[in-house]
Motif scaffolding. Structure first.
Motif, PDB file in Angstrom:
ATOM      1  N   PHE A   1       0.787  -1.227   0.000  1.00  0.00           N
ATOM      2  CA  PHE A   1       0.000   0.000   0.000  1.00  0.00           C
ATOM      3  C   PHE A   1       0.820   1.279   0.000  1.00  0.00           C
ATOM      4  CE2 PHE A   1      -2.609  -3.313   1.995  1.00  0.00           C
ATOM      5  CZ  PHE A   1      -3.605  -3.388   1.043  1.00  0.00           C
ATOM      6  N   GLY A   2       2.109   1.164   0.223  1.00  0.00           N
ATOM      7  CA  GLY A   2       3.017   2.294   0.096  1.00  0.00           C
ATOM      8  C   GLY A   2       2.833   3.437   1.069  1.00  0.00           C
ATOM      9  N   PRO A   3       3.194   4.648   0.628  1.00  0.00           N
ATOM     10  CA  PRO A   3       3.217   5.826   1.506  1.00  0.00           C
ATOM     11  C   PRO A   3       1.920   6.143   2.254  1.00  0.00           C
ATOM     12  CG  PRO A   3       4.393   6.285  -0.513  1.00  0.00           C
ATOM     13  CD  PRO A   3       3.735   4.937  -0.692  1.00  0.00           C
ATOM     14  N   PRO A   4       0.722   5.946   1.674  1.00  0.00           N
ATOM     15  CA  PRO A   4      -0.470   6.258   2.467  1.00  0.00           C
ATOM     16  C   PRO A   4      -0.563   5.431   3.754  1.00  0.00           C
ATOM     17  CG  PRO A   4      -1.078   6.001   0.176  1.00  0.00           C
ATOM     18  CD  PRO A   4       0.363   5.587   0.303  1.00  0.00           C
ATOM     19  N   VAL A   5      -0.084   4.195   3.698  1.00  0.00           N
ATOM     20  CA  VAL A   5      -0.119   3.355   4.881  1.00  0.00           C
ATOM     21  C   VAL A   5       0.913   3.821   5.906  1.00  0.00           C
ATOM     22  CG1 VAL A   5       0.805   1.080   5.525  1.00  0.00           C
ATOM     23  CG2 VAL A   5      -1.220   1.256   4.175  1.00  0.00           C
ATOM     24  N   ARG A   6       1.987   4.431   5.440  1.00  0.00           N
ATOM     25  CA  ARG A   6       3.016   4.925   6.353  1.00  0.00           C
ATOM     26  C   ARG A   6       2.410   5.872   7.387  1.00  0.00           C
ATOM     27  NH1 ARG A   6       7.890   8.949   4.636  1.00  0.00           N
ATOM     28  NH2 ARG A   6       8.228   9.758   6.716  1.00  0.00           N
ATOM     29  N   ASP A   7       1.616   6.821   6.918  1.00  0.00           N
ATOM     30  CA  ASP A   7       0.990   7.771   7.840  1.00  0.00           C
ATOM     31  C   ASP A   7       0.062   7.049   8.817  1.00  0.00           C
ATOM     32  OD1 ASP A   7       2.296   9.876   6.617  1.00  0.00           O
ATOM     33  OD2 ASP A   7       0.646  10.246   5.213  1.00  0.00           O
ATOM     34  N   PHE A   8      -0.718   6.111   8.285  1.00  0.00           N
ATOM     35  CA  PHE A   8      -1.640   5.355   9.135  1.00  0.00           C
ATOM     36  C   PHE A   8      -0.873   4.566  10.194  1.00  0.00           C
ATOM     37  CE2 PHE A   8      -4.030   1.529  10.179  1.00  0.00           C
ATOM     38  CZ  PHE A   8      -5.231   2.086  10.591  1.00  0.00           C
ATOM     39  N   ILE A   9       0.199   3.868   9.792  1.00  0.00           N
ATOM     40  CA  ILE A   9       0.982   3.062  10.731  1.00  0.00           C
ATOM     41  C   ILE A   9       1.624   3.946  11.781  1.00  0.00           C
ATOM     42  CG2 ILE A   9       3.085   1.666  10.950  1.00  0.00           C
ATOM     43  CD1 ILE A   9       2.302   0.318   8.330  1.00  0.00           C
ATOM     44  N   GLU A  10       2.219   5.053  11.358  1.00  0.00           N
ATOM     45  CA  GLU A  10       2.894   5.919  12.317  1.00  0.00           C
ATOM     46  C   GLU A  10       1.926   6.480  13.357  1.00  0.00           C
ATOM     47  OE1 GLU A  10       5.055   8.782   9.990  1.00  0.00           O
ATOM     48  OE2 GLU A  10       6.772   7.438   9.790  1.00  0.00           O
ATOM     49  N   LYS A  11       0.693   6.752  12.934  1.00  0.00           N
ATOM     50  CA  LYS A  11      -0.283   7.340  13.852  1.00  0.00           C
ATOM     51  C   LYS A  11      -1.011   6.299  14.699  1.00  0.00           C
ATOM     52  CE  LYS A  11      -1.170  11.340  10.973  1.00  0.00           C
ATOM     53  NZ  LYS A  11      -2.092  11.966  10.035  1.00  0.00           N
ATOM     54  N   ARG A  12      -1.201   5.091  14.137  1.00  0.00           N
ATOM     55  CA  ARG A  12      -2.069   4.119  14.811  1.00  0.00           C
ATOM     56  C   ARG A  12      -1.444   2.736  14.972  1.00  0.00           C
ATOM     57  NH1 ARG A  12      -5.047   7.225  11.359  1.00  0.00           N
ATOM     58  NH2 ARG A  12      -6.586   8.523  12.372  1.00  0.00           N
TER      59      ARG A  12
END
Length: 193
Positions: free
Chosen positions: A159-170
């Motif tokens: 899923f690339g970069p969009p998942v990065r933000d999700f993982i870092e936050k949650r």
């Protein structure tokens, strides 16, 4: 201090020495270092998705080896090394509770500790101190740390970069929900058989 460590980890993730730094952070986090390897794993996988599986492997191996080091600290060097680490992180009361959990749950507690965002170093030290079987400890560590790092790598790979933000936050919430479901599955299998 934590901000400087985080900034250092992010800079290292973009360097040629990134795999070595990733191994070092993964090893150290399992026994005494405050930052999880995810702070390096995530940007490394986003930067080069083809290396996702290799980076997750590095994290897993180094983390398990660091966990064994933490286990040895707890088993053999409690007073000179383990007690100061536990006091530094203010985990004294939690450490006492862990000893009882090890007696009651063994492998399951190591698995939960290795997969969730709780400080794994406290569990590795407590495992050694409590005298948990080393093979049981290693098995739980390999399964849980591997599951955690390969899950992060897989999500970022697909899923690339969009998942990065999700993982870092949650990341904490995601891993706790996954762990609750997994533990619930183990409990259900135990009582259904």
């Amino acid at each position: 201090m934590l901000r400087r460590l985080y900034d250092w980890a992010m800079r290292m993730a973009a360097s040629r020495q990134a795999p070595y730094a990733l191994a070092g952070v993964s090893f150290a986090e399992s026994s005494f270092f405050p930052l999880p390897p995810d702070v390096m794993l995530i940007p490394m996988v986003v930067a080069d998705r083809k290396s996702a599986w290799w980076n997750a492997t590095i994290c897993t191996i180094a983390s398990v080896l660091g966990g064994i080091f933490g286990y040895v600290i707890g088993a053999l060097l409690f007073e000179p090394l383990a007690r100061p680490i536990i006091e530094f992180y203010h985990y004294g009361p939690a450490f006492e509770q862990l000893q009882q959990w090890f007696a009651d749950y063994g492998l399951l507690i190591v698995f939960v500790a290795g997969f969730t965002p709780v400080p794994y170093k406290v569990f590795t030290i407590a495992s050694g101190f409590a005298g948990l079987s080393l093979p049981v400890f290693v098995l739980g560590s390999v399964i849980s740390r591997g599951a955690r790092f390969f899950l992060v790598a897989m999500l970022l790979y697909f899923f690339g970069p969009p998942v990065r933000d999700f993982i870092e936050k949650r990341l904490g919430l995601v891993t706790i929900v996954f762990t609750v479901l997994l533990v619930g599955g183990f409990v259900a299998i135990r009582y259904l058989n």
